[in-house]
Design an enzyme around this catalytic site. Structure first.
Site, PDB file in Angstrom:
ATOM      1  N   HIS A 360       0.886  -1.179   0.000  1.00 48.59           N
ATOM      2  CA  HIS A 360       0.000   0.000   0.000  1.00 48.59           C
ATOM      3  C   HIS A 360       0.912   1.213   0.000  1.00 48.59           C
ATOM      4  CE1 HIS A 360      -2.925   2.974   1.258  1.00 48.59           C
ATOM      5  NE2 HIS A 360      -3.902   2.084   1.158  1.00 48.59           N
ATOM      6  N   GLU A 373      -6.548   5.314   1.618  1.00 50.38           N
ATOM      7  CA  GLU A 373      -6.710   5.825   0.267  1.00 50.38           C
ATOM      8  C   GLU A 373      -7.846   6.853   0.206  1.00 50.38           C
ATOM      9  OE1 GLU A 373      -6.157   2.557  -2.441  1.00 50.38           O
ATOM     10  OE2 GLU A 373      -7.794   3.326  -3.654  1.00 50.38           O
ATOM     11  N   ARG A 376      -6.724  10.398  -0.130  1.00 42.93           N
ATOM     12  CA  ARG A 376      -6.462  10.851  -1.504  1.00 42.93           C
ATOM     13  C   ARG A 376      -7.773  10.954  -2.283  1.00 42.93           C
ATOM     14  NH1 ARG A 376      -3.122   6.371  -3.413  1.00 42.93           N
ATOM     15  NH2 ARG A 376      -3.468   5.468  -1.366  1.00 42.93           N
ATOM     16  N   ARG A 397      -2.486   0.961  -6.670  1.00 45.51           N
ATOM     17  CA  ARG A 397      -1.520   0.950  -5.569  1.00 45.51           C
ATOM     18  C   ARG A 397      -0.133   0.501  -5.990  1.00 45.51           C
ATOM     19  NH1 ARG A 397      -5.565  -1.570  -1.088  1.00 45.51           N
ATOM     20  NH2 ARG A 397      -6.783   0.337  -0.952  1.00 45.51           N
ATOM     21  N   HIS A 499       0.455  -4.715   2.420  1.00 41.57           N
ATOM     22  CA  HIS A 499      -0.947  -4.463   2.748  1.00 41.57           C
ATOM     23  C   HIS A 499      -1.857  -5.656   2.472  1.00 41.57           C
ATOM     24  CE1 HIS A 499      -4.472  -2.181   3.619  1.00 41.57           C
ATOM     25  NE2 HIS A 499      -4.944  -2.266   2.394  1.00 41.57           N
ATOM     26  N   HIS A 500      -1.643  -6.314   1.342  1.00 41.78           N
ATOM     27  CA  HIS A 500      -2.582  -7.389   0.969  1.00 41.78           C
ATOM     28  C   HIS A 500      -1.808  -8.459   0.219  1.00 41.78           C
ATOM     29  CE1 HIS A 500      -6.857  -8.578   0.202  1.00 41.78           C
ATOM     30  NE2 HIS A 500      -6.286  -9.275  -0.766  1.00 41.78           N
ATOM     31  N   ARG A 539      -4.698  -5.621  -6.095  1.00 38.24           N
ATOM     32  CA  ARG A 539      -6.087  -5.430  -5.663  1.00 38.24           C
ATOM     33  C   ARG A 539      -6.449  -3.950  -5.663  1.00 38.24           C
ATOM     34  NH1 ARG A 539      -8.424  -3.831  -1.201  1.00 38.24           N
ATOM     35  NH2 ARG A 539      -6.721  -4.194   0.268  1.00 38.24           N
TER      36      ARG A 539
HETATM   37  O1  MEZ Z   1      -9.347  -1.734   0.256  1.00 37.46           O
HETATM   38  C1  MEZ Z   1      -8.429  -1.218   0.918  1.00 37.46           C
HETATM   39  O2  MEZ Z   1      -7.422  -1.822   1.252  1.00 37.46           O
HETATM   40  C2  MEZ Z   1      -8.537   0.203   1.281  1.00 37.46           C
HETATM   41  C3  MEZ Z   1      -9.680   0.964   0.717  1.00 37.46           C
HETATM   42  C4  MEZ Z   1      -7.571   0.728   2.017  1.00 37.46           C
HETATM   43  C5  MEZ Z   1      -7.467   2.148   2.259  1.00 37.46           C
HETATM   44  O3  MEZ Z   1      -6.497   2.737   1.781  1.00 37.46           O
HETATM   45  O4  MEZ Z   1      -8.340   2.702   2.923  1.00 37.46           O
END
Ligand code: MEZ
Length: 566
Positions: A360, A373, A376, A397, A499-500, A539
């Site tokens: 992220h 996010e 932004r 991302r 992050h994911h 993602r």
């Molecule tokens: O889906 C996400 O991981 C998300 C929206 C994260 C974020 O930056 O808030």
């Protein structure tokens, strides 16, 4: 007294102060003990202390068990500090340390539990109590199955509890109310493009088609999702969020906890699944669980749903699958250790895109705190150490993270003004955590952040012009809801962090887990971050919650159908 237990024993009614039967803990979740704590001290609302700058009893974790932090016979610990570094005192944090019950997976004890056979049986076991797990468990229960939800942590929520953004959905009444034109095909195209077309298109179609009913289902479980914003990579506003401006994850998880109780899902905390058990026909027949107090036992089940999340907090797995991300900070909950992936691998499940990990772009510098996010999306700009923009803030991302890593010092600043501060409530949380620099003029903000004052002023004035004309001549940002004209001005320093994890167990459209020959492993289902295929190589923001709700529900319903069939 040396620890909390001796303190209570001396003050109260001996061991009975906390335990129903002295010498015994009634259940692994420690429900009874937690009730005893609350019967004397009150619940969270009674414990909130508005005078405290950081109040651990008023946090995004919600109403978790007292025993998550306050331990009777061992060292108490402030769970918040797994992510933060608050100067919080907890009584008895100098008590004798015990080896954590979950430190080891004991293969011999697993085998003994299997040899002994099941001590209990149920229709469906769901492993992992994040959003996917709760959605699966509630859906299976509503379909008439007996369901046990096991969670290794002393509290539920997983990564979902930390989700700040929201849930992507198309064709909702919310989009209609906000006059947003959107189509299922656009959602599919955006998701495929974001995932560099490595996604399984059939899974993406289901995600998009069932997203609106997913929002409706969440609403039926008590979640308000009436606000809308745009996330990176989406062509329209389709990320649904709570209307009160609160973070989506904690709001959703708190509602799911209540709904699971209401529908009679049995949730067992402090209960780690360690082995999926198959019969000779390679069908699921149960799970070995390691309970904090009850030890190893086998639960027989006709269906098992894996909702254990990804491996974003497993340093070895990150280093193995993506050596270039070794040592990077992580926004993930400490529970995201890839247990489900490893258990599924052990029984021959196939993996999809297992090595794809998302960084992220905006994790608070030198922290584990995600700067959503949404910041932004609502209007912040992103500049480098000198004060220059370098990428569209709303790009995907992977591209935003790559762009930051090419800047001097490999970090960036998100810059915004008072309009955004008022609009995006989550920003107050970052302020509370003292992550924001604040100044009355752009020149002062530059001084505070060591940016070049002239460059920053030029960047902001150019951006305000682009915003006015709707044409970002520099980076083609598509949506510029706010200008930066109203002091005070703010900046938060950010850098990419894990992050994911996009990859995981392979599933089909019924959320059945596939084996190495791509046949379903009978009785095994999976949903959420433990799976691969939905997100491809990258993602999109807002698609994780959508994934957990849509596929969690599908997995739960199909697990129940399988369990209840004659
Ligand atoms: O889906 C996400 O991981 C998300 C929206 C994260 C974020 O930056 O808030």
């Amino acid at each position: 007294a040396n620890d909390l237990a001796s303190f209570h024993k001396d003050k109260g009614d001996g061991c009975k102060t906390c335990h129903q039967t002295p010498g015994k803990v009634a259940d692994d979740s420690e429900n009874y003990i937690n009730g005893q704590c609350q019967s004397c001290h009150g619940d969270y609302s009674a414990l909130k202390n508005p005078k405290l700058k950081i109040d651990p009893h008023n946090s995004h974790l919600g109403d978790i068990h007292c025993t998550s932090c306050h331990k009777g016979h061992e060292q108490s610990k402030v769970y918040c500090n797994e992510c933060h570094s608050f100067d919080l005192k907890i009584p008895f944090n100098d008590a004798k340390k015990k080896e954590a019950w979950d430190a080891k997976w004991d293969q011999e004890k697993i085998q003994q539990a299997i040899a002994k056979g099941p001590v209990e049986s149920t229709d469906v076991v769901v492993i992992g109590a994040g959003s996917a797990g709760y959605n699966a468990a509630i859906a299976a229960k509503q379909a008439g199955a007996k369901v046990i939800l096991v969670e290794k942590a002393p509290f539920s929520g997983g990564n979902s509890m930390l989700a700040a953004g929201g849930m992507n959905a198309v064709g909702t009444p919310q989009q209609k109310a906000h006059h947003v034109e959107d189509k299922v095909e656009w959602f599919v195209e955006d998701t495929m493009k974001g995932g560099r077309y490595a996604n399984d298109p059939k899974l993406v179609e289901i995600l998009a088609e069932q997203s609106a009913s997913g929002v409706k289902w969440l609403e039926s479980l008590g979640v308000n999702m009436d606000d809308l914003k745009r996330s990176g990579g989406a062509r329209v506003d389709r990320t649904h969020r709570p209307a009160d401006g609160r973070s989506a994850g904690p709001t959703i998880v708190q509602a799911l906890r209540k709904a699971a109780d209401k529908y009679g899902v049995e949730t067992r905390l402090n209960s780690r699944a360690e082995k999926l058990v198959l019969n000779d026909d390679h069908q699921i027949v149960g799970v070995v669980v390691h309970g904090k107090h009850s030890g190893y036992y086998m639960l027989s089940a006709k269906s098992v749903v894996l909702t254990t999340g990804g491996y974003g907090y497993n340093k070895q797995m990150i280093a193995f699958y993506r050596p270039t991300f070794k040592g990077m900070t992580s926004s993930n909950n400490i529970t995201a250790t890839g247990d489900g992936i490893n258990m599924a691998k052990e029984i021959g499940a196939s993996m999809t895109d297992i090595d794809w990990i998302q960084a992220h772009p905006t994790i608070g510098m030198d922290s584990r705190i995600l700067i959503s996010e949404t910041v932004r999306g609502v209007g912040a700009i992103m500049v480098n150490a000198e004060g220059k923009r370098f990428v569209s803030e709303l790009t995907t991302r992977d591209r935003a993270s790559d762009a930051i890593l090419k800047q001097p010092g490999k970090f960036a600043w998100l810059v915004f003004d008072n309009q955004l501060y008022k609009k995006a409530k989550m920003v107050r949380g970052y302020d509370h955590l003292q992550m924001l620099k604040k100044a009355d003029t752009i020149a002062d903000l530059a001084k505070l952040t060591k940016m070049d004052a002239k460059l920053l002023a030029g960047t902001i004035s150019d951006y305000n012009e682009y915003q006015k004309t709707g044409d970002d001549k520099a980076f083609h940002r598509e949506d510029m809801p706010l200008n930066l004209t109203q002091p005070p001005y703010y900046a938060v320093k950010v850098a990419p962090g894990i992050h994911h994890t996009m990859g995981g167990v392979a599933i089909d459209t019924k959320a059945e887990v596939l084996d190495l020959q791509s046949w379903p492993i009978k009785g095994l289902y999976a949903a959420g971050e433990v799976t691969g295929g939905v997100h491809g190589y990258n993602r999109l923001g807002g698609n994780a919650i959508a994934d957990t709700v849509v596929f969690g529900k599908i997995a739960g319903e199909n697990a129940a159908t399988n369990a209840l069939k004659k």
